[in-house]
Design an enzyme around this catalytic site. Structure first.
Site, PDB file in Angstrom:
ATOM      1  N   ASN A 116       0.835  -1.197   0.000  1.00 40.34           N
ATOM      2  CA  ASN A 116       0.000   0.000   0.000  1.00 40.34           C
ATOM      3  C   ASN A 116       0.868   1.245   0.000  1.00 40.34           C
ATOM      4  OD1 ASN A 116      -0.487   1.957   2.477  1.00 40.34           O
ATOM      5  ND2 ASN A 116       0.140  -0.023   3.342  1.00 40.34           N
ATOM      6  N   PHE A 120      -1.761   8.144   4.343  1.00 31.17           N
ATOM      7  CA  PHE A 120      -2.583   8.745   5.416  1.00 31.17           C
ATOM      8  C   PHE A 120      -3.852   9.398   4.858  1.00 31.17           C
ATOM      9  CE2 PHE A 120       1.109   9.626   8.658  1.00 31.17           C
ATOM     10  CZ  PHE A 120       1.249   8.269   8.853  1.00 31.17           C
ATOM     11  N   SER A 179       5.330   5.068   8.880  1.00 27.22           N
ATOM     12  CA  SER A 179       4.752   4.791   7.564  1.00 27.22           C
ATOM     13  C   SER A 179       5.738   5.218   6.479  1.00 27.22           C
ATOM     14  CB  SER A 179       3.437   5.557   7.388  1.00 27.22           C
ATOM     15  OG  SER A 179       3.026   5.500   6.029  1.00 27.22           O
ATOM     16  N   ASN A 181       4.900   5.962   3.485  1.00 26.74           N
ATOM     17  CA  ASN A 181       4.126   6.569   2.391  1.00 26.74           C
ATOM     18  C   ASN A 181       3.880   8.064   2.530  1.00 26.74           C
ATOM     19  OD1 ASN A 181       3.812   4.003   1.145  1.00 26.74           O
ATOM     20  ND2 ASN A 181       2.231   3.511   2.651  1.00 26.74           N
ATOM     21  N   THR A 182       4.419   8.677   3.589  1.00 24.68           N
ATOM     22  CA  THR A 182       4.407  10.134   3.733  1.00 24.68           C
ATOM     23  C   THR A 182       5.847  10.610   3.628  1.00 24.68           C
ATOM     24  OG1 THR A 182       2.418  10.170   5.108  1.00 24.68           O
ATOM     25  CG2 THR A 182       3.895  12.059   5.287  1.00 24.68           C
ATOM     26  N   LYS A 222       4.769   3.315  17.177  1.00 18.78           N
ATOM     27  CA  LYS A 222       4.770   2.284  16.139  1.00 18.78           C
ATOM     28  C   LYS A 222       6.030   2.428  15.299  1.00 18.78           C
ATOM     29  CE  LYS A 222       1.761  -0.129  12.926  1.00 18.78           C
ATOM     30  NZ  LYS A 222       0.368  -0.301  12.460  1.00 18.78           N
ATOM     31  N   ASN A 251       5.372  -1.823  11.701  1.00 16.90           N
ATOM     32  CA  ASN A 251       4.645  -1.277  10.552  1.00 16.90           C
ATOM     33  C   ASN A 251       5.034  -2.074   9.306  1.00 16.90           C
ATOM     34  OD1 ASN A 251       3.146   0.574   8.932  1.00 16.90           O
ATOM     35  ND2 ASN A 251       3.693   2.252  10.304  1.00 16.90           N
TER      36      ASN A 251
END
Length: 345
Positions: A116, A120, A179, A181-182, A222, A251
């Site tokens: 993915n 966010f 994460s 993805n940011t 996390k 994560n």
């Protein structure tokens, strides 16, 4: 039934569209008299021996739903009927944002995995708060992050905004700096900025406790599975220094080692079976090197009851499902709880 009939049909369609379709279907069915009770009778294991007390909270069982599944706190009540002991909502940001461009969610069927790069995507913390005001008995974790356009030097303010807004409506907090993805978010895992962020939140936590005569909330961190041993030792130091309640390990990963699926080169975070061993390694490392000085929630690649037991034996106090729930179906929750009871007997 799920793996033989339902999953093959769902897996014919775009994963993100299927996610929202499934949400709509569960919500619709749950409104029909008797269906919520049916779900509970099929999947909920009611046994006092499953109750687990961690960081001052009593969990009805140690199997939770990980963040990312119900980002906006839309379906936490209905999802709890599938036997989960707790639901973690988010990641939430101060302002709603669309996330990354679609297509951004990919199944890797040959690997029982998902990639993915959602970024966010959420409706903003205030929308979630309005929904959480209706919560009566579901134990909720609030996973918080920063908006994409917020520079890292101002990130702490975003986390504070979410912390303040959610304080009265969640049972524990999760600080998500892991994460992939940011842009640049993982830089906040470095020792100095992470210590400053967690110290700020802990200070606010104690201030609210004093000002409102409310119990302080457990704050967890996390972390990514891609951290080195040296970085994991830093995490232990940071937890002890800031006195946060614990860690969620782990994560999604940036690693693509050993993947078989054709779409394995898609960018984003990888979850599912390829993460099983690494996640357990991180849990064991943190538990042993810290002398079990703080609780760990284990997540990553749990696709069977045995996977869950291994994480608990490695040092996790609680576990969470995400990709395994998608691939194996809700019966996995029941199977894990039954396996835990068998170990206790």
């Amino acid at each position: 039934m799920y793996k033989l009939l339902i999953r093959p049909i769902l897996f014919q369609f775009d994963p993100e569209k299927v996610h929202y379709f499934t949400f709509s279907l569960i919500r619709f069915l749950s409104k029909i008299p008797g269906f919520s009770s049916l779900f509970k009778s099929l999947y909920l294991v009611n046994d006092k021996r499953l109750e687990t007390e961690v960081f001052g909270l009593k969990f009805p069982n140690p199997v939770g739903l990980a963040a990312g599944f119900d980002k906006n706190a839309v379906l936490y009540k209905e999802l709890s009927n599938f036997g989960f002991g707790f639901i973690e909502i988010g990641t939430l940001t101060p302002v709603g944002q669309e996330g990354n461009p679609k297509k951004r969610l990919f199944r890797l069927k040959e690997d029982s995995a998902i990639i993915n790069r959602m970024g966010f995507n959420n409706g903003g913390v205030q929308e979630a708060v309005e929904r959480l005001k209706k919560n009566k008995d579901v134990l909720i974790g609030g996973n918080i992050g920063k908006n994409k356009l917020t520079p890292n030097e101002n990130a702490t303010q975003d986390y504070e905004i979410c912390f303040e807004a959610l304080f009265d409506y969640v049972d524990y907090f999760v600080v998500n700096v892991s994460s992939p993805n940011t842009p640049n978010l993982r830089e906040l895992q470095d020792k100095k900025p992470l210590t400053e962020l967690l110290t700020t939140l802990q200070n606010r936590n104690l201030a609210i406790h004093t000002e409102r005569s409310r119990s302080a909330k457990p704050i967890l961190l996390k972390i990514a599975p891609d951290l080195t041993d040296s970085q994991l030792l830093d995490i232990i130091d940071i937890v002890n220094e800031t006195k946060i309640a614990g860690v969620i390990a782990t994560n999604t990963t940036l690693s693509r080692e050993g993947l078989l699926s054709e779409n394995k080169s898609e960018t984003g975070g990888l979850s599912g079976k390829p993460l099983t061993n690494r996640s357990t390694e991180v849990i064991r490392f943190l538990s042993e090197k810290s002398n079990k000085s703080f609780p760990i929630i284990g997540v990553g690649g749990i696709h069977s009851a045995q996977d869950a037991i291994e994480k608990l034996e490695a040092g996790a106090s609680l576990i969470q499902l995400y990709t395994g729930f998608i691939y194996e179906g809700p019966k996995l929750v029941k199977e894990i709880n039954k396996a835990i009871l068998k170990k206790k007997s």
